[in-house]
Design a protein around this motif. Structure first.
Motif: not given
Length: 235
Positions: A65-77, A137-146
């Protein structure tokens, strides 16, 4: 403590004994408890009244689930970054890609190059998020790194083909952004992260000890696990 958890020195489900940790870190229990509470809020640590603090356990579904969200956020970036490119930003991305080329020049990723390559990878992804000029974007992606294994710090170093393929994506993303092709860069980034998840799924079954922390649930479908168990029972 965060680094100890992410590096696997503190394992999933392990109880965090405050006296032992305070002695190890050379601090009193008050700042330690403050740190544990902060880690609990970030999702790395859990707390139960009858158990105390312990390292949170994640299932493979959590990781996926974290990968899926990260993929969309970084695509938006990527989509946003394309309109914010400058000569300096373009030069920075290509310098990072060239550094990756140098670290992989021996057609392998030697152990001594793993940390520098990981650093390059983190800088590349971070640079694009910064160019997006949307701090959320960076805030949410960094939270996914946890979430263990979902971070851009994880390099699947056993298979050089996968590393080379991943770095080729870096080349194509940097090139697309330099040309202002935000949608193309976004599509490549989404596939870049999605492929990493698919490969991780396979590798976790074969070499679970290679990774920072091992998910607590077998990622295979139940029927696949059952077939495997039947083979062992009839062997």
């Amino acid at each position: 403590m965060r680094e100890a958890i992410l590096s696997g020195d503190l394992r999933p489900g392990e109880k965090l004994h405050q006296d032992k940790l305070a002695e190890m870190l050379g601090i009193s229990r008050t700042p330690l408890r403050t740190a544990l509470t902060a880690l609990a809020q970030s999702g790395l640590v859990s707390y139960e009244s009858n158990r105390g603090f312990y390292v949170r356990e994640f299932s493979f579904a959590d990781v996926a689930g974290a990968f899926q969200v990260r993929a969309e956020l970084e695509a938006t970036a990527c989509r946003l970054a394309a309109s914010n490119m400058s000569e300096a930003a373009e030069r920075n991305l290509f310098e990072l890609v060239e550094e990756g080329d140098r670290l992989l020049s021996s057609d392998s990723l030697p152990p001594e190059n793993l940390v520098p390559y990981r650093r390059m990878n983190v800088c590349f992804h971070t640079a694009i998020m910064n160019l997006a000029a949307n701090p959320w974007i960076r805030t949410f992606v960094e939270s996914l790194h946890n979430v263990p294994l979902a971070s851009d710090r994880v390099i699947m170093w056993r298979d050089f083909y996968v590393i080379r393929r991943s770095h080729d994506d870096h080349h194509r993303i940097a090139r697309a952004l330099s040309l202002g092709q935000g949608e193309r860069a976004a599509a490549i980034m989404r596939e870049h992260i999605t492929f990493a998840l698919e490969h991780l799924h396979t590798q976790l079954e074969q070499f679970p000890g290679d990774f920072l922390r091992v998910p607590t649930v077998d990622p295979r479908p139940k029927r696949a696990r059952a077939r495997n168990q039947n083979r062992r029972n009839t062997a």
